[in-house]
Design a protein around this motif. Structure first.
Motif, PDB file in Angstrom:
ATOM      1  N   GLN A 267      11.557  29.833 112.190  1.00 16.59           N
ATOM      2  CA  GLN A 267      12.761  30.366 112.806  1.00 16.59           C
ATOM      3  C   GLN A 267      13.970  30.218 111.888  1.00 16.59           C
ATOM      4  N   SER A 268      13.975  29.151 111.082  1.00 20.41           N
ATOM      5  CA  SER A 268      15.137  28.893 110.243  1.00 20.41           C
ATOM      6  C   SER A 268      15.421  30.050 109.296  1.00 20.41           C
ATOM      7  N   ASN A 271      17.203  32.577 111.208  1.00 23.70           N
ATOM      8  CA  ASN A 271      18.589  32.142 111.370  1.00 23.70           C
ATOM      9  C   ASN A 271      19.404  32.464 110.134  1.00 23.70           C
ATOM     10  N   TRP A 275      22.384  35.095 109.923  1.00 17.32           N
ATOM     11  CA  TRP A 275      23.706  34.598 109.591  1.00 17.32           C
ATOM     12  C   TRP A 275      24.294  35.376 108.419  1.00 17.32           C
ATOM     13  N   LEU A 278      25.290  38.807 109.451  1.00 11.89           N
ATOM     14  CA  LEU A 278      26.503  38.766 110.270  1.00 11.89           C
ATOM     15  C   LEU A 278      27.735  38.607 109.390  1.00 11.89           C
ATOM     16  N   CYS A 279      27.581  37.786 108.360  1.00  9.77           N
ATOM     17  CA  CYS A 279      28.701  37.582 107.439  1.00  9.77           C
ATOM     18  C   CYS A 279      29.078  38.898 106.775  1.00  9.77           C
ATOM     19  N   LEU A 333      27.617  27.308 103.792  1.00 14.60           N
ATOM     20  CA  LEU A 333      28.638  27.824 104.699  1.00 14.60           C
ATOM     21  C   LEU A 333      30.020  27.837 104.058  1.00 14.60           C
TER      22      LEU A 333
ATOM     23  N   PRO B  91      30.688  33.886 111.079  1.00 14.71           N
ATOM     24  CA  PRO B  91      30.040  33.298 112.261  1.00 14.71           C
ATOM     25  C   PRO B  91      30.431  31.827 112.412  1.00 14.71           C
ATOM     26  N   ASN B 276      25.044  31.165 116.624  1.00 13.03           N
ATOM     27  CA  ASN B 276      26.138  31.494 115.720  1.00 13.03           C
ATOM     28  C   ASN B 276      26.312  33.011 115.562  1.00 13.03           C
ATOM     29  N   GLU B 312      15.885  24.277 115.348  1.00 18.58           N
ATOM     30  CA  GLU B 312      15.883  25.674 114.928  1.00 18.58           C
ATOM     31  C   GLU B 312      16.954  26.478 115.651  1.00 18.58           C
ATOM     32  N   ASP B 315      20.141  25.332 113.615  1.00 19.77           N
ATOM     33  CA  ASP B 315      20.080  25.471 112.163  1.00 19.77           C
ATOM     34  C   ASP B 315      20.733  26.773 111.704  1.00 19.77           C
TER      35      ASP B 315
END
Lengths: 342, 371
Positions: A267-268, A271, A275, A278-279, A333, B91, B276, B312, B315
């Motif tokens: 899943q990471s 993610n 992310w 989205l950025c 980030l 985000p 997020n 998860e 993360d």
């Protein structure tokens, strides 16, 4: 005198015959020879005996011990040329062995069964070995020049076979333990891909040592070393080829069955990709496959992050791995570094 | 007379060490104030923590000390700095506070809440998740959800939370900039029209407890939309977040079936808001050993407490350990207690207390109580 003969035929009546031999002795007329010595013998009624002469005890002529006569510059190999059990007169050494009574020294070498029981290596003194090696040197070939280091040997001969020979003094020279054959090979020397390696490890189980990367296969089920050798070779071959096979049911492996953490399948990764998109304000409606194949190299600082997440799962959670995760996430980030207590 | 002398004496002693800062706004605090106490304005304190948010033992202490003084600690400053420099168009960043029992996670969260309040964030704060999922007072109400099949509502808790939300954000809600994006129909006669202020939605949830859970669901969705539209910036703070991931709650349906946390209707909206996929905000959650039963308290590291699922979900997050007191923090805390006459006796007492409490803030507080 008799002979007892047994004839035995299956089915027939048991019969035994006994022959008796009557022995005959030839009667031979006795010859009387020379009774014509006319002298009378004297009848000695009282039977006076002569005084018994004391025999003077003869002094035994015992030569000094051989061990004491030995020269110091003798060739020991000639004195003790082959293996044999201990003999005190041949060994000019003050050896003692055996049960030690309180306050006394252990028994000396003479008439000492303890010294005779144990095997000795008196025939294998360093000079003797040296001379024997010199003697057989002419039969040896030269050591290959390219195999000049351990690494080179490992590279050209990755397979290692370990057997043991036993030498002992007993009526039988064979030892059952000498049949055992151990095969060792580095896993990295086998040509395996990701799936095959995984399967191979599952097949060999605890025969693989992760620390040294060695696979050790031991065989002792056959009575002879040769057979065991064949068997370990067979086992290695079979495992190797089986690990390259791909069975239908292997496709059913789910994420929970994974024995290690694979970032791409978890899943990471989703993610991370979400992310990132989205950025960038991009649409993301990727399927699982697309996520898996997404190249994360385009995301800045992602490789370090991936490494830290994997180590968090694979090496277990600890202060060190969490710290690594912390720094990598902050980098990813774009956050400032952690403040340190001053 | 005697007591006054003692007071003067201990005051004089405590003044040797500075333990207080006059900088009472978390937005202005910096590293120079690490380990120092600042006093929170009583009104703000009431507004933020009237319905929970400070640990019970700490609440008692504030009552005794007649002030709410929080220590400025490094993790909080660190997160404040991070939030300040974060690009709000990106985000949201999630921070996870973790640490031993009694290390001060909840108080750090309180400090951050104060910061968020000062900085004009809309605050979405759950004081203690286990109050919903694991605490079973006699008047706990559990009912099957009307709107969603197979879910369990805890309407009273939801209404209480809405009250808490309203209290914390009364200023922002009053301005009336925050409006709903579409119409929500609750029943034949009740509905919230599109463009109604959020306050109305919240009021509806409080007045009609039956719909409180649904109101929360809608409210959080609206907050997300509003944040994305830059109408407000949102600060999400959840204490004991790992409670959402423990396989079973202590709730049960009317038919006595055990309920998993995913089946509680309040879980889903808060799961949504901790993702997020929205911008213009910050999320701080804590993972606490006390939020789960004892079989899951072997260590305090976040992945262990959150399970892989929770990890998860969050993360990539920034893990932030709340540690024990440092030397400086400990001395400052000790002199604060001396100032409050909470701790008396010879100065050697400190080193003994330090050893006995192992610099754990909670233990230190407990040990000082009878002294």
């Amino acid at each position: 005198m008799s002979v007892f003969i047994r004839h035995y035929n299956p089915g027939s009546v048991y019969n035994a015959k006994i022959w008796r031999f009557a022995s005959t002795t030839a009667e031979t007329p006795k010859l009387t020879n020379g009774e014509d010595d006319e002298e009378f013998r004297v009848l000695d009624i009282l039977k006076k005996r002569d005084k018994l002469q004391r025999r003077a005890p003869r002094k035994a002529d015992v030569p000094p011990d051989r061990a004491e006569k030995m020269r110091t510059d003798q060739k020991w190999g000639d004195v003790w040329p082959g293996p044999k059990s201990f003999h005190p007169s041949s060994v000019p050494l003050p050896i003692r062995q055996g049960y030690v009574p309180k306050g006394q020294a252990p028994p000396g070498k003479k008439a000492n069964a303890e010294l005779m029981k144990i095997p000795n290596f008196l025939h294998l003194t360093p000079p003797v070995i040296k001379s024997q090696c010199e003697a057989i040197k002419k039969f040896c070939t030269e050591w290959p020049k390219l195999l000049n280091s351990e690494e080179a040997i490992e590279k050209h001969y990755p397979l290692e076979i370990i057997t043991s020979d036993y030498c002992h003094a007993s009526p039988v020279i064979r030892n059952p333990l000498s049949r055992i054959v151990i095969l060792r090979i580095k896993l990295s020397d086998l040509k395996l891909d990701k799936h095959a390696r995984d399967k191979f490890l599952r097949l060999v189980g605890d025969r693989y040592d992760g620390q040294t990367d060695l696979v050790t296969i031991t065989a002792d089920r056959c009575p002879v070393r040769r057979q065991n050798l064949d068997y370990v070779n067979y086992l290695l071959t079979a495992c190797y080829h089986e690990s390259w096979n791909y069975e239908d049911w292997e496709g059913d492996k789910t994420l929970q069955d994974m024995e290690y953490y694979d970032f791409d399948m978890n899943q990471s990764k989703r993610n991370l990709v979400n992310w990132h998109l989205l950025c960038l304000n991009e649409e993301n409606n990727f399927s699982d496959e697309e996520i898996k194949l997404y190249d994360v190299a385009s995301i800045p600082n992602a490789t370090e992050y991936i490494e830290s997440v994997s180590s968090l799962f694979n090496d277990g959670e600890s202060d060190a791995t969490l710290k690594k995760y912390d720094t990598s996430v902050r980098k990813l980030l774009g956050l400032p570094d952690k403040k340190i207590v001053t | 007379m005697l007591s006054r002398n003692i007071r003067l004496l201990s005051r004089r002693y405590s003044q040797a060490v500075t333990f207080r800062t006059t900088e009472s706004s978390p937005t202005q605090q910096n590293e120079n104030q690490v380990g120092l106490f600042y006093t929170m304005n009583n009104d703000v304190c009431k507004q933020l923590f009237a319905h929970g948010g400070l640990p019970k033992s700490f609440m008692k202490q504030t009552k005794t000390f007649t002030e709410t003084a929080l220590m400025v600690r490094l993790p909080a400053l660190d997160i404040i700095d991070c939030i300040k420099v974060t690009d709000l168009n990106k985000p949201v960043v999630r921070y996870v506070l973790y640490g031993e029992k009694g290390a001060g996670k909840s108080l750090t969260l309180a400090h951050l809440l104060h910061f968020a309040h000062e900085d004009g964030f809309l605050i979405v704060h759950i004081p203690w998740v286990s109050d919903w999922l694991r605490r079973l007072p006699r008047d706990k109400e559990m009912s099957n959800s009307q709107s969603r099949e197979g879910f369990v509502d805890i309407p009273l808790d939801a209404a209480a939370w809405l009250l808490h939300f309203k209290m914390q954000n009364q200023v922002l809600l009053k301005t009336g900039d925050l409006k709903t994006s579409k119409e929500y129909v609750w029943s034949k006669r009740e509905s919230t029209p599109a463009g109604a202020p959020l306050a109305e939605l919240v009021e509806h949830g409080i007045a009609r407890v039956k719909y409180a859970c649904d109101v929360i669901d809608v409210l959080l969705k609206e907050i997300k939309l509003l944040s994305n539209a830059k109408k407000c910036k949102t600060f999400v703070a959840i204490d004991g977040f790992n409670s959402f991931f423990y396989p079973l709650t202590r709730l049960s349906t009317p038919t006595k079936k055990k309920v998993a946390p995913e089946e509680v209707s309040l879980t889903a909206p808060f799961m949504e808001i901790t993702k997020n996929d929205w911008t213009n905000g910050a999320i701080v959650v804590t993972t606490d050993q006390l939020a789960v039963p004892e079989d899951r308290q072997e260590n305090y590291l976040p992945k262990y407490l959150l399970y892989q699922k929770g990890f998860e979900h969050l993360d990539p997050f920034v893990p932030m350990e709340i540690g024990r007191y440092t030397e400086r923090e400990f001395l400052s805390c000790a002199s604060y207690y001396r100032d409050r006459l909470w701790l008396r006796g010879p100065p050697e007492l400190e080193s003994e207390l330090k050893l006995a409490s192992a610099c754990n803030p909670y233990n230190f507080m407990e040990l000082c109580a009878p002294l």
